[in-house]
Design an enzyme around this catalytic site. Structure first.
Site, PDB file in Angstrom:
ATOM      1  N   HIS A  28      35.187  49.807  10.648  1.00  0.00           N
ATOM      2  CA  HIS A  28      35.092  48.376  10.911  1.00  0.00           C
ATOM      3  C   HIS A  28      36.472  47.838  11.283  1.00  0.00           C
ATOM      4  CE1 HIS A  28      31.279  48.735   8.732  1.00  0.00           C
ATOM      5  NE2 HIS A  28      31.968  49.325   7.760  1.00  0.00           N
ATOM      6  N   ARG A 119      22.775  47.329  14.628  1.00  0.00           N
ATOM      7  CA  ARG A 119      22.608  47.663  13.211  1.00  0.00           C
ATOM      8  C   ARG A 119      21.708  46.621  12.538  1.00  0.00           C
ATOM      9  NH1 ARG A 119      27.189  47.792   8.387  1.00  0.00           N
ATOM     10  NH2 ARG A 119      26.535  49.748   7.420  1.00  0.00           N
ATOM     11  N   ARG A 125      18.796  44.335  -2.924  1.00  0.00           N
ATOM     12  CA  ARG A 125      19.073  44.308  -4.359  1.00  0.00           C
ATOM     13  C   ARG A 125      18.468  43.025  -4.919  1.00  0.00           C
ATOM     14  NH1 ARG A 125      25.143  46.768  -5.567  1.00  0.00           N
ATOM     15  NH2 ARG A 125      24.584  48.917  -5.094  1.00  0.00           N
ATOM     16  N   ASP A 248      34.239  55.407   7.295  1.00  0.00           N
ATOM     17  CA  ASP A 248      33.927  54.096   6.715  1.00  0.00           C
ATOM     18  C   ASP A 248      35.170  53.256   6.451  1.00  0.00           C
ATOM     19  OD1 ASP A 248      32.169  52.113   5.756  1.00  0.00           O
ATOM     20  OD2 ASP A 248      32.378  52.810   3.691  1.00  0.00           O
TER      21      ASP A 248
END
Length: 294
Positions: A28, A119, A125, A248
């Site tokens: 990113h 994406r 959650r 990542d």
């Protein structure tokens, strides 16, 4: 209060460099915030991680190529990533975030700049999307025709426990699917769960890809993440032609110790000892998936 992320660690140089034209397929860029502000409705505040720092990380590890993935701290404003792609079209490709309202003309312009997929977020959650600013999978139905026209793939952020019930919808879209971070499940559950076995079958059948990334996200046993290794090895056995690797960086919202991207790459080398398989995952597969020249 919006939690602030730790800055990434200094990156170590691996003892054995990657092959020529190796590609880091998951990273990113964030900010700088004064030029590319973070969205007010975000789940975390990252440290500025602009293009120059990312390229420095690639250079340290020895990667010629990289794929930037839109981070949720910027919401659906892909400007920071698109600016990076425009600066380094020789070296970078991207995966953007867009909702169903975006125009086909905008998607075609993004394709010109180096975007190769969108994406979507199916990671829940407590009944809510874990990252605010993400686009739910339901939007893919509207966007799929233009994505198919452009040869793009659908990248999915999902816990594999939710994958079996999602597979029919994914297959109906007719797009290549890339699953983030080996299915982003808890490594303590092991590889025999219904969800992870469904990922292995999808990868084995060839319509689905997986990223050999995120060992530090499925395991808490830093820095070597031994309980993540069986997931990596099972995916390699399933179908190495549908796998890519990513570090990542800069590791936003890590729950636990901040990893070293150079060490993560050395774990990849250790867990994938066959050099031909390494080359396929690091060079051949990403060139095909993201449209880099051979």
């Amino acid at each position: 209060m919006i939690p602030a992320c730790l800055p990434p660690r200094n990156v170590s140089r691996p003892k054995t460099p990657p092959p020529a034209n190796a590609c880091d397929t998951h990273a990113h860029v964030f900010g700088p915030a004064e030029r590319f502000p973070y969205t007010g409705d975000r789940s975390y505040t990252p440290p500025d991680a602009p293009l120059e720092k990312y390229l420095g990380m690639l250079d340290t590890i020895g990667f010629a190529r990289g794929v930037l993935v839109q981070g949720s701290a910027h919401g659906r404003d892909n400007s920071a990533m698109l600016d990076a792609l425009e600066q380094r079209p020789d070296r970078l490709r991207g995966v953007a975030v867009a909702d169903a309202e975006i125009s086909p003309a905008d998607l075609r312009e993004w394709n010109r700049l180096g975007i190769r997929g969108l994406r979507f977020n199916h990671f829940f959650r407590d009944g809510q999307l874990h990252y605010r600013g993400g686009v739910p999978l339901t939007a893919a139905r509207t966007l799929a025709p233009v994505m198919a026209e452009l040869g793009w793939h659908l990248q999915l952020w999902i816990d594999v426990k939710d994958l079996p019930e999602t597979i029919p919808a994914l297959e109906s879209l007719g797009l290549p699917v890339v699953i983030d971070h080996m299915g982003r499940t808890d490594a303590r559950a092991g590889i025999a769960t219904e969800g992870f076995q469904s990922l292995l079958r999808a990868v084995g059948d060839g319509w689905c890809w997986a990223k050999l990334s995120g060992a530090h996200r499925i395991s808490r046993d830093a820095p070597n993440y031994p309980d993540a290794r069986p997931f990596h090895e099972a995916l390699v056995r399933a179908n190495p032609e549908r796998l890519v690797w990513g570090g990542d960086w800069p590791h936003p919202r890590v729950e636990g110790e901040m990893p070293d991207a150079g060490h993560l790459f050395e774990l990849f080398q250790m867990w994938t000892p066959d050099l031909a398989t390494q080359h396929r995952i690091l060079v051949t597969n990403p060139a095909r998936l993201y449209g880099f020249p051979n």
